[in-house]
Design a protein around this motif. Sequence first.
Motif, PDB file in Angstrom:
ATOM      1  N   ASP A   2       0.852  -1.185   0.000  1.00 49.55           N
ATOM      2  CA  ASP A   2       0.000   0.000   0.000  1.00 49.55           C
ATOM      3  C   ASP A   2       0.894   1.243   0.000  1.00 49.55           C
ATOM      4  O   ASP A   2       1.353   1.708   1.046  1.00 49.55           O
ATOM      5  N   LYS A   3       1.138   1.765  -1.193  1.00 51.64           N
ATOM      6  CA  LYS A   3       2.031   2.911  -1.318  1.00 51.64           C
ATOM      7  C   LYS A   3       1.457   4.154  -0.647  1.00 51.64           C
ATOM      8  O   LYS A   3       2.211   5.025  -0.189  1.00 51.64           O
ATOM      9  N   LEU A   4       0.132   4.237  -0.599  1.00 49.77           N
ATOM     10  CA  LEU A   4      -0.481   5.413   0.000  1.00 49.77           C
ATOM     11  C   LEU A   4      -0.169   5.505   1.497  1.00 49.77           C
ATOM     12  O   LEU A   4       0.004   6.599   2.041  1.00 49.77           O
ATOM     13  N   SER A   5      -0.105   4.351   2.175  1.00 50.46           N
ATOM     14  CA  SER A   5       0.244   4.359   3.596  1.00 50.46           C
ATOM     15  C   SER A   5       1.665   4.866   3.812  1.00 50.46           C
ATOM     16  O   SER A   5       1.925   5.691   4.689  1.00 50.46           O
ATOM     17  N   PHE A   6       2.587   4.351   2.991  1.00 47.75           N
ATOM     18  CA  PHE A   6       3.971   4.819   3.091  1.00 47.75           C
ATOM     19  C   PHE A   6       4.056   6.312   2.788  1.00 47.75           C
ATOM     20  O   PHE A   6       4.738   7.059   3.486  1.00 47.75           O
ATOM     21  N   LEU A   7       3.354   6.736   1.732  1.00 48.06           N
ATOM     22  CA  LEU A   7       3.388   8.140   1.338  1.00 48.06           C
ATOM     23  C   LEU A   7       2.786   9.030   2.419  1.00 48.06           C
ATOM     24  O   LEU A   7       3.323  10.106   2.729  1.00 48.06           O
ATOM     25  N   GLY A   8       1.683   8.597   3.008  1.00 52.28           N
ATOM     26  CA  GLY A   8       1.039   9.396   4.046  1.00 52.28           C
ATOM     27  C   GLY A   8       1.937   9.605   5.250  1.00 52.28           C
ATOM     28  O   GLY A   8       2.054  10.727   5.774  1.00 52.28           O
ATOM     29  N   LEU A   9       2.589   8.534   5.705  1.00 54.51           N
ATOM     30  CA  LEU A   9       3.492   8.652   6.847  1.00 54.51           C
ATOM     31  C   LEU A   9       4.673   9.544   6.509  1.00 54.51           C
ATOM     32  O   LEU A   9       5.089  10.382   7.321  1.00 54.51           O
ATOM     33  N   PHE A  10       5.186   9.404   5.296  1.00 48.59           N
ATOM     34  CA  PHE A  10       6.330  10.227   4.872  1.00 48.59           C
ATOM     35  C   PHE A  10       5.943  11.700   4.808  1.00 48.59           C
ATOM     36  O   PHE A  10       6.689  12.575   5.286  1.00 48.59           O
ATOM     37  N   VAL A  11       4.779  11.979   4.226  1.00 49.41           N
ATOM     38  CA  VAL A  11       4.331  13.372   4.109  1.00 49.41           C
ATOM     39  C   VAL A  11       4.135  14.004   5.484  1.00 49.41           C
ATOM     40  O   VAL A  11       4.519  15.156   5.718  1.00 49.41           O
ATOM     41  N   ALA A  12       3.539  13.250   6.405  1.00 53.18           N
ATOM     42  CA  ALA A  12       3.300  13.783   7.747  1.00 53.18           C
ATOM     43  C   ALA A  12       4.616  14.119   8.449  1.00 53.18           C
ATOM     44  O   ALA A  12       4.775  15.212   9.013  1.00 53.18           O
ATOM     45  N   LEU A  13       5.563  13.194   8.417  1.00 52.90           N
ATOM     46  CA  LEU A  13       6.854  13.431   9.084  1.00 52.90           C
ATOM     47  C   LEU A  13       7.633  14.542   8.391  1.00 52.90           C
ATOM     48  O   LEU A  13       8.268  15.368   9.058  1.00 52.90           O
ATOM     49  N   LEU A  14       7.580  14.564   7.067  1.00 51.08           N
ATOM     50  CA  LEU A  14       8.284  15.607   6.322  1.00 51.08           C
ATOM     51  C   LEU A  14       7.718  16.981   6.637  1.00 51.08           C
ATOM     52  O   LEU A  14       8.466  17.947   6.843  1.00 51.08           O
ATOM     53  N   PRO A  70      -3.480  -7.721   2.550  1.00 49.88           N
ATOM     54  CA  PRO A  70      -3.783  -8.921   1.752  1.00 49.88           C
ATOM     55  C   PRO A  70      -4.468  -8.524   0.454  1.00 49.88           C
ATOM     56  O   PRO A  70      -5.159  -7.511   0.380  1.00 49.88           O
ATOM     57  N   SER A  71      -4.260  -9.333  -0.557  1.00 44.50           N
ATOM     58  CA  SER A  71      -4.873  -9.064  -1.851  1.00 44.50           C
ATOM     59  C   SER A  71      -6.080  -9.974  -2.042  1.00 44.50           C
ATOM     60  O   SER A  71      -5.987 -11.193  -1.847  1.00 44.50           O
ATOM     61  N   TYR A  72      -7.211  -9.382  -2.414  1.00 46.57           N
ATOM     62  CA  TYR A  72      -8.441 -10.136  -2.639  1.00 46.57           C
ATOM     63  C   TYR A  72      -8.888  -9.924  -4.083  1.00 46.57           C
ATOM     64  O   TYR A  72      -9.334  -8.831  -4.439  1.00 46.57           O
ATOM     65  N   ASP A  73      -8.751 -10.952  -4.882  1.00 46.37           N
ATOM     66  CA  ASP A  73      -9.112 -10.878  -6.295  1.00 46.37           C
ATOM     67  C   ASP A  73     -10.568 -11.335  -6.455  1.00 46.37           C
ATOM     68  O   ASP A  73     -10.851 -12.538  -6.529  1.00 46.37           O
ATOM     69  N   ILE A  74     -11.466 -10.372  -6.488  1.00 46.88           N
ATOM     70  CA  ILE A  74     -12.898 -10.672  -6.572  1.00 46.88           C
ATOM     71  C   ILE A  74     -13.234 -11.423  -7.858  1.00 46.88           C
ATOM     72  O   ILE A  74     -13.970 -12.425  -7.844  1.00 46.88           O
ATOM     73  N   ASN A  75     -12.701 -10.956  -8.960  1.00 47.00           N
ATOM     74  CA  ASN A  75     -13.018 -11.589 -10.243  1.00 47.00           C
ATOM     75  C   ASN A  75     -12.541 -13.037 -10.275  1.00 47.00           C
ATOM     76  O   ASN A  75     -13.258 -13.925 -10.761  1.00 47.00           O
ATOM     77  N   GLN A 213     -12.766  -5.433   4.172  1.00 47.81           N
ATOM     78  CA  GLN A 213     -12.512  -5.979   2.843  1.00 47.81           C
ATOM     79  C   GLN A 213     -12.434  -7.504   2.890  1.00 47.81           C
ATOM     80  O   GLN A 213     -12.954  -8.195   2.014  1.00 47.81           O
ATOM     81  N   LYS A 214     -11.772  -8.019   3.916  1.00 48.62           N
ATOM     82  CA  LYS A 214     -11.684  -9.476   4.053  1.00 48.62           C
ATOM     83  C   LYS A 214     -13.060 -10.082   4.290  1.00 48.62           C
ATOM     84  O   LYS A 214     -13.386 -11.138   3.725  1.00 48.62           O
ATOM     85  N   MET A 215     -13.883  -9.432   5.112  1.00 49.39           N
ATOM     86  CA  MET A 215     -15.222  -9.958   5.376  1.00 49.39           C
ATOM     87  C   MET A 215     -16.079  -9.934   4.111  1.00 49.39           C
ATOM     88  O   MET A 215     -16.866 -10.860   3.868  1.00 49.39           O
TER      89      MET A 215
END
Length: 254
Positions: A2-14, A70-75, A213-215
């Motif tokens: 999840d790149k957005l999680s990494f980016l969010g933490l980086f932006v906040a600290l920066l 986790p990755s959930y491939d619905i299709n 999402q898992k549920m």
Amino acid sequence: MDKLSFLGLFVALLAIGYGYSLEGGVVSALFNGPALIIVLGGTLGAVMLQTPASTFNKALRISHWVFFPPSYDINRAIEQVKSWSQKARQEGYLALEEIALTHPDPYVAKGLSLLIDGNSEQKLRDTLEIDLLLERERLLEASRVYEALGGYSPTIGILGAVLGLIQAMSFITEPEKLGAGVATAFLATIYGVGLANLLFLPMANKLKQQVEQKMLFHELLAEGIIAMSQGDSPVNIELKLEAYRVERPSQLQE
């Protein structure tokens, strides 16, 4: 990942570090070992005191979902259910026994086993729904551990600030030692509030989203297995599960 999680933490600290430096501050001055030990150790200890060991261990095990969900491939799941249905219609439910024994997801394995054993549709539905509810509650309990960390952290930060001020007052006549106590006091407060709002509470909310999402994924599989017990054709099963099919969003997650 999840790149957005990494980016969010980086932006906040920066943003915090850069904003502090714009005012003439030195970023390295924000690091204080004693204050960090007080806040992290005190917060962790308080949460360990209130949390059952099984829930605490599960919280640790799912923590990586924040950055590596986790990755959930619905299709793919819908296609799998269709193939199971086709196999069952052609060869009978016993043909699914090997799949039930080797499937990596215990929830799916149990559902297929119940189907093979000839349980009624209602019993199958009740069992799968109860398992789903219990699984959801256990995972949400684990995610609430991070909510608890976010709740205690600011208070422990205040405790650290008071301890720092006590230390500072004991060296009131020694200015060179007075500064260390004052630094610990202020930084403990910063750590307490910062960890709660930049890490623990966002982690709790992200984990809750991953649990849902898992549920949803397991709900899809349960509906597919129940439809198989009703004797629905693969085409009808796909139509029933169509509502779960979503287009892959353009998001920072892969």
